[in-house]
Design a protein around this motif. Sequence first.
Motif, PDB file in Angstrom:
ATOM      1  N   LEU A  74       0.849  -1.186   0.000  1.00 21.90           N
ATOM      2  CA  LEU A  74       0.000   0.000   0.000  1.00 21.90           C
ATOM      3  C   LEU A  74       0.891   1.244   0.000  1.00 21.90           C
ATOM      4  N   ASN A  75       0.533   2.256  -0.773  1.00 21.33           N
ATOM      5  CA  ASN A  75       1.288   3.513  -0.695  1.00 21.33           C
ATOM      6  C   ASN A  75       0.395   4.698  -0.350  1.00 21.33           C
ATOM      7  N   SER A  76      -0.820   4.411   0.088  1.00 19.61           N
ATOM      8  CA  SER A  76      -1.727   5.509   0.468  1.00 19.61           C
ATOM      9  C   SER A  76      -1.787   5.617   1.986  1.00 19.61           C
ATOM     10  N   LEU A  77      -0.814   6.263   2.557  1.00 21.26           N
ATOM     11  CA  LEU A  77      -0.748   6.484   4.002  1.00 21.26           C
ATOM     12  C   LEU A  77      -0.669   7.983   4.243  1.00 21.26           C
ATOM     13  N   THR A  78      -1.557   8.478   5.093  1.00 14.90           N
ATOM     14  CA  THR A  78      -1.597   9.908   5.383  1.00 14.90           C
ATOM     15  C   THR A  78      -1.807  10.132   6.871  1.00 14.90           C
ATOM     16  N   SER A  79      -1.046  11.036   7.430  1.00 11.69           N
ATOM     17  CA  SER A  79      -1.279  11.480   8.799  1.00 11.69           C
ATOM     18  C   SER A  79      -2.511  12.370   8.781  1.00 11.69           C
ATOM     19  N   VAL A  80      -3.450  12.136   9.709  1.00 13.33           N
ATOM     20  CA  VAL A  80      -4.694  12.896   9.731  1.00 13.33           C
ATOM     21  C   VAL A  80      -4.762  13.853  10.913  1.00 13.33           C
ATOM     22  N   SER A  81      -4.374  13.383  12.102  1.00 13.31           N
ATOM     23  CA  SER A  81      -4.566  14.191  13.305  1.00 13.31           C
ATOM     24  C   SER A  81      -3.528  13.838  14.356  1.00 13.31           C
ATOM     25  N   LEU A  82      -3.135  14.840  15.141  1.00 11.06           N
ATOM     26  CA  LEU A  82      -2.243  14.620  16.277  1.00 11.06           C
ATOM     27  C   LEU A  82      -3.015  14.492  17.583  1.00 11.06           C
ATOM     28  N   ASP A  83      -4.273  14.940  17.603  1.00 12.38           N
ATOM     29  CA  ASP A  83      -5.073  14.855  18.822  1.00 12.38           C
ATOM     30  C   ASP A  83      -6.523  14.572  18.460  1.00 12.38           C
ATOM     31  N   PRO A  84      -6.924  13.293  18.411  1.00 14.37           N
ATOM     32  CA  PRO A  84      -6.142  12.096  18.732  1.00 14.37           C
ATOM     33  C   PRO A  84      -5.213  11.734  17.570  1.00 14.37           C
ATOM     34  N   LEU A  85      -4.285  10.799  17.815  1.00 20.16           N
ATOM     35  CA  LEU A  85      -3.386  10.321  16.766  1.00 20.16           C
ATOM     36  C   LEU A  85      -4.186   9.492  15.769  1.00 20.16           C
ATOM     37  N   LEU A  86      -4.345  10.021  14.558  1.00 16.91           N
ATOM     38  CA  LEU A  86      -5.101   9.328  13.515  1.00 16.91           C
ATOM     39  C   LEU A  86      -4.284   9.270  12.237  1.00 16.91           C
ATOM     40  N   LEU A  87      -4.412   8.159  11.518  1.00 17.93           N
ATOM     41  CA  LEU A  87      -3.840   8.052  10.176  1.00 17.93           C
ATOM     42  C   LEU A  87      -4.884   7.451   9.253  1.00 17.93           C
ATOM     43  N   LEU A  88      -4.645   7.597   7.951  1.00 12.31           N
ATOM     44  CA  LEU A  88      -5.591   7.143   6.941  1.00 12.31           C
ATOM     45  C   LEU A  88      -4.881   6.256   5.939  1.00 12.31           C
ATOM     46  N   VAL A  89      -5.523   5.156   5.566  1.00  5.21           N
ATOM     47  CA  VAL A  89      -5.085   4.321   4.455  1.00  5.21           C
ATOM     48  C   VAL A  89      -6.273   4.142   3.525  1.00  5.21           C
ATOM     49  N   SER A  90      -5.994   3.857   2.274  1.00  2.00           N
ATOM     50  CA  SER A  90      -7.044   3.677   1.283  1.00  2.00           C
ATOM     51  C   SER A  90      -6.897   2.287   0.674  1.00  2.00           C
ATOM     52  N   VAL A  91      -8.005   1.516   0.684  1.00  2.00           N
ATOM     53  CA  VAL A  91      -8.012   0.163   0.127  1.00  2.00           C
ATOM     54  C   VAL A  91      -9.182   0.029  -0.841  1.00  2.00           C
ATOM     55  N   LYS A  92      -9.116  -0.951  -1.737  1.00  2.00           N
ATOM     56  CA  LYS A  92     -10.235  -1.195  -2.645  1.00  2.00           C
ATOM     57  C   LYS A  92     -11.489  -1.485  -1.835  1.00  2.00           C
ATOM     58  N   ALA A  93     -12.580  -0.846  -2.211  1.00  2.00           N
ATOM     59  CA  ALA A  93     -13.838  -1.033  -1.487  1.00  2.00           C
ATOM     60  C   ALA A  93     -14.311  -2.482  -1.567  1.00  2.00           C
ATOM     61  N   ASP A  94     -14.044  -3.142  -2.688  1.00  2.00           N
ATOM     62  CA  ASP A  94     -14.502  -4.522  -2.852  1.00  2.00           C
ATOM     63  C   ASP A  94     -13.371  -5.538  -2.685  1.00  2.00           C
ATOM     64  N   GLY A  95     -12.251  -5.113  -2.083  1.00  2.00           N
ATOM     65  CA  GLY A  95     -11.113  -6.001  -1.905  1.00  2.00           C
ATOM     66  C   GLY A  95     -11.220  -6.874  -0.659  1.00  2.00           C
ATOM     67  N   ARG A  96     -10.207  -7.718  -0.461  1.00  2.00           N
ATOM     68  CA  ARG A  96     -10.166  -8.643   0.679  1.00  2.00           C
ATOM     69  C   ARG A  96      -9.928  -7.946   2.012  1.00  2.00           C
ATOM     70  N   MET A  97      -9.178  -6.846   2.001  1.00  2.00           N
ATOM     71  CA  MET A  97      -8.746  -6.231   3.247  1.00  2.00           C
ATOM     72  C   MET A  97      -9.885  -5.519   3.979  1.00  2.00           C
ATOM     73  N   ARG A  98     -10.689  -4.788   3.265  1.00  4.66           N
ATOM     74  CA  ARG A  98     -11.721  -3.953   3.901  1.00  4.66           C
ATOM     75  C   ARG A  98     -12.650  -4.727   4.844  1.00  4.66           C
ATOM     76  N   PRO A  99     -13.263  -5.852   4.424  1.00  8.23           N
ATOM     77  CA  PRO A  99     -14.158  -6.539   5.357  1.00  8.23           C
ATOM     78  C   PRO A  99     -13.422  -7.122   6.564  1.00  8.23           C
ATOM     79  N   ARG A 100     -12.165  -7.517   6.363  1.00 13.45           N
ATOM     80  CA  ARG A 100     -11.388  -8.054   7.486  1.00 13.45           C
ATOM     81  C   ARG A 100     -11.128  -6.972   8.532  1.00 13.45           C
ATOM     82  N   VAL A 101     -10.743  -5.779   8.075  1.00 17.56           N
ATOM     83  CA  VAL A 101     -10.494  -4.674   9.002  1.00 17.56           C
ATOM     84  C   VAL A 101     -11.792  -4.286   9.702  1.00 17.56           C
ATOM     85  N   ALA A 102     -12.883  -4.222   8.960  1.00 15.17           N
ATOM     86  CA  ALA A 102     -14.175  -3.838   9.549  1.00 15.17           C
ATOM     87  C   ALA A 102     -14.595  -4.840  10.634  1.00 15.17           C
ATOM     88  N   ARG A 103     -14.443  -6.140  10.367  1.00 11.29           N
ATOM     89  CA  ARG A 103     -14.819  -7.164  11.364  1.00 11.29           C
ATOM     90  C   ARG A 103     -13.939  -7.104  12.601  1.00 11.29           C
TER      91      ARG A 103
END
Length: 178
Positions: A48-77
């Motif tokens: 993955l190359n879509s990594l973004t810092s979002v917030s320092l308070d609270p500490l948040l980051l963002l990644v982007s994955v295919k909506a219909d890919g294998r990773m998204r439902p696993r992370v959601a569960r």
Amino acid sequence: MTEAATTLLAAPEAGPDVAAFRAAMGRFPTGVTLLTQGSGDDAIVMTLNSLTSVSLDPLLLLVSVKADGRMRPRVARAGSFAVNILAEAQLDLSTLFCRPDRPEGALAMRRLGAVPGVTGNAVLPSAAAWFECELHSEHVAGDHALLIGRVVALEAGVDARRPLVFHQGGYSRLPEAS
């Protein structure tokens, strides 16, 4: 007015095509990461190359994955994931885990030299840095899902490993620091 300027002014009416968008985005160098969910026999991994810092308070980051890919439902569960920033020497891992037939489970863990982190997701002690996250929110955006994670653990690496960089369709290196 030049022909290039005329083309630029006309582009919004016609709309840019996918190839032009990819070429333009290729001008932006990114780091390369491995996104993991689970560990041991349950581990899945993707480059993955879509990594973004979002917030320092609270500490948040963002990644982007295919909506219909294998990773998204696993992370959601599971409600968690880990992001491992690859070092220059880990180019082989980047290419291995971007394939559709990439290893999973215990085989992936061995290949990565990964260990389970505090969230139960695989982390790479050899990475330039890693972050473990609890899923904070998820947002569908076009054909992708934006996963925002609250960072609950991280390791920045003590030996300042140089990050693996992707730019204009290939791997690149940062110049030596002066």
